[in-house]
Write a protein that holds these residues in place. Sequence first.
Motif, PDB file in Angstrom:
ATOM      1  N   LEU A   1      -5.329  -9.644  -3.308  1.00 20.10           N
ATOM      2  CA  LEU A   1      -4.586  -8.694  -4.142  1.00 20.10           C
ATOM      3  C   LEU A   1      -3.106  -8.696  -3.776  1.00 20.10           C
ATOM      4  O   LEU A   1      -2.229  -8.715  -4.645  1.00 20.10           O
ATOM      5  CB  LEU A   1      -5.158  -7.278  -3.963  1.00 20.10           C
TER       6      LEU A   1
ATOM      7  N   ALA B   1      -6.122   5.946   3.330  1.00 18.87           N
ATOM      8  CA  ALA B   1      -5.033   5.315   2.581  1.00 18.87           C
ATOM      9  C   ALA B   1      -5.267   5.449   1.078  1.00 18.87           C
ATOM     10  O   ALA B   1      -4.336   5.698   0.308  1.00 18.87           O
ATOM     11  CB  ALA B   1      -4.887   3.844   2.977  1.00 18.87           C
TER      12      ALA B   1
ATOM     13  N   GLN C   1      -6.638  -0.542  -4.506  1.00 19.73           N
ATOM     14  CA  GLN C   1      -5.934  -1.695  -3.925  1.00 19.73           C
ATOM     15  C   GLN C   1      -5.368  -1.350  -2.549  1.00 19.73           C
ATOM     16  O   GLN C   1      -5.487  -2.132  -1.602  1.00 19.73           O
ATOM     17  CB  GLN C   1      -4.796  -2.137  -4.846  1.00 19.73           C
ATOM     18  N   ALA C   2      -4.735  -0.175  -2.450  1.00 21.39           N
ATOM     19  CA  ALA C   2      -4.167   0.236  -1.160  1.00 21.39           C
ATOM     20  C   ALA C   2      -5.265   0.311  -0.103  1.00 21.39           C
ATOM     21  O   ALA C   2      -5.080  -0.133   1.041  1.00 21.39           O
ATOM     22  CB  ALA C   2      -3.453   1.578  -1.305  1.00 21.39           C
TER      23      ALA C   2
ATOM     24  N   HIS D   1     -12.562   3.752 -11.455  1.00 30.50           N
ATOM     25  CA  HIS D   1     -11.901   3.149 -12.610  1.00 30.50           C
ATOM     26  C   HIS D   1     -11.399   1.751 -12.272  1.00 30.50           C
ATOM     27  O   HIS D   1     -10.317   1.349 -12.717  1.00 30.50           O
ATOM     28  CB  HIS D   1     -10.773   4.049 -13.117  1.00 30.50           C
ATOM     29  N   GLY D   2     -12.143   1.035 -11.455  1.00 31.90           N
ATOM     30  CA  GLY D   2     -11.763  -0.343 -11.138  1.00 31.90           C
ATOM     31  C   GLY D   2     -10.688  -0.445 -10.067  1.00 31.90           C
ATOM     32  O   GLY D   2     -10.509   0.467  -9.267  1.00 31.90           O
ATOM     33  N   LEU D   3      -9.989  -1.581 -10.082  1.00 30.31           N
ATOM     34  CA  LEU D   3      -9.022  -1.873  -9.021  1.00 30.31           C
ATOM     35  C   LEU D   3      -7.691  -1.174  -9.292  1.00 30.31           C
ATOM     36  O   LEU D   3      -6.639  -1.812  -9.410  1.00 30.31           O
ATOM     37  CB  LEU D   3      -8.840  -3.385  -8.891  1.00 30.31           C
ATOM     38  N   VAL D   4      -7.740   0.152  -9.358  1.00 29.18           N
ATOM     39  CA  VAL D   4      -6.527   0.958  -9.544  1.00 29.18           C
ATOM     40  C   VAL D   4      -5.697   0.941  -8.263  1.00 29.18           C
ATOM     41  O   VAL D   4      -6.170   0.501  -7.217  1.00 29.18           O
ATOM     42  CB  VAL D   4      -6.913   2.398  -9.935  1.00 29.18           C
ATOM     43  N   PRO D   5      -4.430   1.400  -8.319  1.00 29.30           N
ATOM     44  CA  PRO D   5      -3.559   1.312  -7.143  1.00 29.30           C
ATOM     45  C   PRO D   5      -4.174   1.882  -5.863  1.00 29.30           C
ATOM     46  O   PRO D   5      -4.066   1.259  -4.798  1.00 29.30           O
ATOM     47  CB  PRO D   5      -2.329   2.106  -7.576  1.00 29.30           C
TER      48      PRO D   5
ATOM     49  N   ALA E   1       0.840  -1.204   0.000  1.00 25.93           N
ATOM     50  CA  ALA E   1       0.000   0.000   0.000  1.00 25.93           C
ATOM     51  C   ALA E   1       0.872   1.250   0.000  1.00 25.93           C
ATOM     52  O   ALA E   1       0.598   2.219  -0.713  1.00 25.93           O
ATOM     53  CB  ALA E   1      -0.936  -0.009   1.212  1.00 25.93           C
TER      54      ALA E   1
ATOM     55  N   CYS F   1     -16.607  -2.441 -11.353  1.00 28.93           N
ATOM     56  CA  CYS F   1     -16.108  -1.775 -12.551  1.00 28.93           C
ATOM     57  C   CYS F   1     -15.087  -2.631 -13.270  1.00 28.93           C
ATOM     58  O   CYS F   1     -14.276  -3.309 -12.648  1.00 28.93           O
ATOM     59  CB  CYS F   1     -15.454  -0.443 -12.136  1.00 28.93           C
TER      60      CYS F   1
ATOM     61  N   ARG G   1      -8.220  -1.302  -0.083  1.00 26.17           N
ATOM     62  CA  ARG G   1      -8.785  -2.609   0.250  1.00 26.17           C
ATOM     63  C   ARG G   1      -7.802  -3.441   1.074  1.00 26.17           C
ATOM     64  O   ARG G   1      -8.212  -4.171   1.982  1.00 26.17           O
ATOM     65  CB  ARG G   1      -9.244  -3.353  -1.026  1.00 26.17           C
ATOM     66  N   MET G   2      -6.506  -3.350   0.782  1.00 26.54           N
ATOM     67  CA  MET G   2      -5.511  -4.033   1.629  1.00 26.54           C
ATOM     68  C   MET G   2      -5.533  -3.465   3.051  1.00 26.54           C
ATOM     69  O   MET G   2      -5.432  -4.201   4.028  1.00 26.54           O
ATOM     70  CB  MET G   2      -4.103  -3.848   1.046  1.00 26.54           C
TER      71      MET G   2
ATOM     72  N   GLY H   1      -3.255   8.311  -2.272  1.00 27.21           N
ATOM     73  CA  GLY H   1      -2.736   8.044  -3.611  1.00 27.21           C
ATOM     74  C   GLY H   1      -3.224   9.033  -4.664  1.00 27.21           C
ATOM     75  O   GLY H   1      -2.936   8.851  -5.848  1.00 27.21           O
ATOM     76  N   CYS H   2      -3.952  10.074  -4.258  1.00 28.12           N
ATOM     77  CA  CYS H   2      -4.327  11.144  -5.196  1.00 28.12           C
ATOM     78  C   CYS H   2      -3.165  12.125  -5.277  1.00 28.12           C
ATOM     79  O   CYS H   2      -3.266  13.252  -4.787  1.00 28.12           O
ATOM     80  CB  CYS H   2      -5.609  11.840  -4.746  1.00 28.12           C
TER      81      CYS H   2
ATOM     82  N   MET I   1       2.660   1.626  -3.516  1.00 24.50           N
ATOM     83  CA  MET I   1       1.704   2.105  -4.527  1.00 24.50           C
ATOM     84  C   MET I   1       1.383   3.587  -4.312  1.00 24.50           C
ATOM     85  O   MET I   1       1.280   4.356  -5.271  1.00 24.50           O
ATOM     86  CB  MET I   1       0.393   1.304  -4.437  1.00 24.50           C
TER      87      MET I   1
ATOM     88  N   VAL J   1      -0.751  10.489 -10.343  1.00 24.11           N
ATOM     89  CA  VAL J   1      -1.963   9.813 -10.801  1.00 24.11           C
ATOM     90  C   VAL J   1      -3.185  10.717 -10.946  1.00 24.11           C
ATOM     91  O   VAL J   1      -3.715  10.899 -12.034  1.00 24.11           O
ATOM     92  CB  VAL J   1      -2.286   8.598  -9.915  1.00 24.11           C
TER      93      VAL J   1
ATOM     94  N   LEU K   1      -1.442   2.866   8.331  1.00 27.53           N
ATOM     95  CA  LEU K   1      -2.887   2.638   8.479  1.00 27.53           C
ATOM     96  C   LEU K   1      -3.244   1.163   8.384  1.00 27.53           C
ATOM     97  O   LEU K   1      -4.331   0.748   8.782  1.00 27.53           O
ATOM     98  CB  LEU K   1      -3.659   3.466   7.442  1.00 27.53           C
TER      99      LEU K   1
END
Lengths: 268, 268, 268, 268
Positions: free
Chosen positions: C246, C95, C76-77, C69-73, B77, D14, C79-80, C99-100, B80, C104, B98
């Motif tokens: 993942l 978390a 994923q971060a 946009h789906g399982l983007v990084p 995490a 998605c 959901r982990m 990643g914004c 990424m 990205v 986190l």
Amino acid sequence: MKIGKATVPRTAICTSNEHTIAIRGRDLSKDLIGKVSFVEHFYLLLTGRMPSAGEAAVLNATLVAIAEHGLVPSVQAARMTFAAAPDAMQGAVAAGILGCGSVVLGSSETAGRMYSEIDAKVRDGAAVDAAALEVMQSWRAAGRSIPGYGHPQHKERDARVSALFGVARDAGTDLRFVAIAEAAEAAIPRVLGKDLKLNVSGAIPAVLLGAGFPVQALKGVPILARTAGLIAHLFEEIGQPIGFALSYQATREMVYEGELPPGFGAHP
Amino acid sequence: MKIGKATVPRTAICTSNEHTIAIRGRDLSKDLIGKVSFVEHFYLLLTGRMPSAGEAAVLNATLVAIAEHGLVPSVQAARMTFAAAPDAMQGAVAAGILGCGSVVLGSSETAGRMYSEIDAKVRDGAAVDAAALEVMQSWRAAGRSIPGYGHPQHKERDARVSALFGVARDAGTDLRFVAIAEAAEAAIPRVLGKDLKLNVSGAIPAVLLGAGFPVQALKGVPILARTAGLIAHLFEEIGQPIGFALSYQATREMVYEGELPPGFGAHP
Amino acid sequence: MKIGKATVPRTAICTSNEHTIAIRGRDLSKDLIGKVSFVEHFYLLLTGRMPSAGEAAVLNATLVAIAEHGLVPSVQAARMTFAAAPDAMQGAVAAGILGCGSVVLGSSETAGRMYSEIDAKVRDGAAVDAAALEVMQSWRAAGRSIPGYGHPQHKERDARVSALFGVARDAGTDLRFVAIAEAAEAAIPRVLGKDLKLNVSGAIPAVLLGAGFPVQALKGVPILARTAGLIAHLFEEIGQPIGFALSYQATREMVYEGELPPGFGAHP
Amino acid sequence: MKIGKATVPRTAICTSNEHTIAIRGRDLSKDLIGKVSFVEHFYLLLTGRMPSAGEAAVLNATLVAIAEHGLVPSVQAARMTFAAAPDAMQGAVAAGILGCGSVVLGSSETAGRMYSEIDAKVRDGAAVDAAALEVMQSWRAAGRSIPGYGHPQHKERDARVSALFGVARDAGTDLRFVAIAEAAEAAIPRVLGKDLKLNVSGAIPAVLLGAGFPVQALKGVPILARTAGLIAHLFEEIGQPIGFALSYQATREMVYEGELPPGFGAHP
């Protein structure tokens, strides 16, 4: 989705199987636990090699120097967050760490980059004073502020600076960047038109770069150090909660400058 | 807005004026920088007293034991996040921290609370085996899982456990909670119906509680330790970026179970 | 500690007393709840004025375009993180939001700044094509990348771009920045030597700046939009956990490039 | 490392290819952008179906109701974080969101769970008043606090509550949980021995559960709503910085309760 070219994850820090966790070529359980200090381990994780006693002493000293400075903004943010979400200490620590930004604690890294630029010129043959002046003037010309000098509370040279320089001298690590930091301090009045003294964020890279610590990882030092301080504050918050008291005090003199709807404040 | 009753912030950790930063009664620059290690400083910040050499050795060993375990979810995490936001290392560290939650790294704290409950019964006169069994059965009856036992990768007793127990023995710290952890390990088959061995999250409180570390601050140990590992990974990410490669691999076998609009995938 | 000069907190967004919460001059309970949509409320909070129907339509469209946009990084971060810390949904959302970053999702804001620079030249009398070329070449000369063009997956012009431009045309908002974005798209081959098409991060500021949305708040649009997507993913994670799957997939082809201790992998 | 049993990531939200982004069976660019509002999109992402006009009205109203309440602790934490790290708006938003915890904003979700328990008994044939009393007494017996009632500032029933209930009535959504929330309000004096009125955190699940919003996603409502408010505050912070002023005010009356080193405060 594929972003960028690399598709295979590679790492040289750690791998493991059912019996062994290998870290930087060592067996964690046999070679590291009980054999090395946490700070030596951090240095090993980061650089791939075990620090000398002197390098470890310098890294310890910088982490001690920057771990705690009272109820600073990042500590307040963490204690307020913990008061609101007491089940998730990790969230409150994260909120505090998020305040290790470019303005407050990130200047260690920026100062390290400035010292490295000066060092490159010295290695090319320039005198340290001239190199410091030149680099600092070019930073100012590009609109960048000079990191590592001046403190809202400590107008003289911060006592932590002398303490860190003393540790580096006793440790026998390379003092090249200490000399650079002091040359830059001497140039400050010509560059900024006022006399600002070295602060702890300047002293940290000054001693760490001479101890083999990589410049790109410098921001990790205040982050790791403050994590220790934050944990202490959150433990204190459990026993003596002040998170909401801080937020109450913060807004006692708040001025609302917006408009008010008709009849605001009247009993409906 | 006033939330709760306390309105005056109080702290006993640190205060400062223009000349001195006082931490737990010490002058930071004179008494701590260069005089104590970072781990001793962490213990002092947290508890208000300097640890003995043995207590510091145990705390060092636990931090070394838990700092790093490869590309675990929290490291993924963080890498990424750093790939997406390379300007803000603090944000990537925060994203990693986190993940120190109740399921993965928080079990050190929960195990410490279970051991403390068992210890209270032992102090009231119960035999340690009976006390362990009783507390664990009451936890199960309340629907709580038993923390500190079993590991997805290490089926035998994790080698880190023996290493930590060895450190505690050599350090001469109180081994009472080690005995409790082992009594609980022996009771596991009767409580859970399967034989799970002590893992590192159980061993950490087992040695730390005997070293005077407060149970309510136990979650701070994996948080601080993992911060060191995260910084090492983020420094590696700067030189060898794999954040996006990890996310690419993660979804290569992704199964979409939702509906598709008519003509999905056709060239428009 | 006093940092900076301001000591009195001021705000124009909201104040309240026992009976009324006043937001931007409106009574929240009487004038806003049930009277305005959430997106209108967001616009009001941000700018102090209620958007026109067209401005609200454009803001809605950009938020819809970028929410998922789906399982983007970042997903994923999140959901982990949620798999590891299921008690703290706010930590998993945080978390994901971390990643914004500049690489990205932050390019909406950067593209908005580039378009604003071009617009300033147009207002000074330059032709839009010439202004676009000049600004983009100066960005390249300064080593900055050109934001808003190209996508790892969508090689042609992203369908979201045309959809957003269509919404802006129907809404009757100012299309000046749409023209600028297209002029910049036309100049891309001369600036970069390859033909990259407008992506959604370019289209968002192109329509929003014409809808009165402030350039300095542009980063808030992907942040708010992705928060909605993240919450949907975390709700799905509760029912169908994939956070650890993942991370398992992500490292199946992991290559360890470091050293190994003697006897690694052997049963002890 | 494999944690848990699932190894293949599955999602129904998605998927995408070079030409189309499919969200819940719709083509994002053709069916959603410009066709649905952001709040309808959020509902669709979460539940897989498009809300009715009434359901969307209720969700809008709750998001408007909870988005903003002035300089509350989470806003202070975010503004302090942004002052320290102005380059990373996403970090400041994350710091604010981390304060959506069990004590402050999480009570919407907890209240929703309590109402669902009461509803289950009603569905089994109990009268709503008796069911409310029984569930609340069992929560108290288990040491849990009763969520959704009382407010530090609003002693009478918060005006937002009546506004939300009015929206639900006008929207024609199911009012079953509104009746439950009011039955619980009537039972409060018997359960707690004092008269606390419904607050906004109780009213939100009362109307949302009747609008088809899933109870496990309730915490997402304050998180999404507050994100909008946080972005507005951070935009204001850019133009009128108060982050450090808040932290200065917060500690003006700070009491240091620890020890001081000899000679503290004297000029060295």
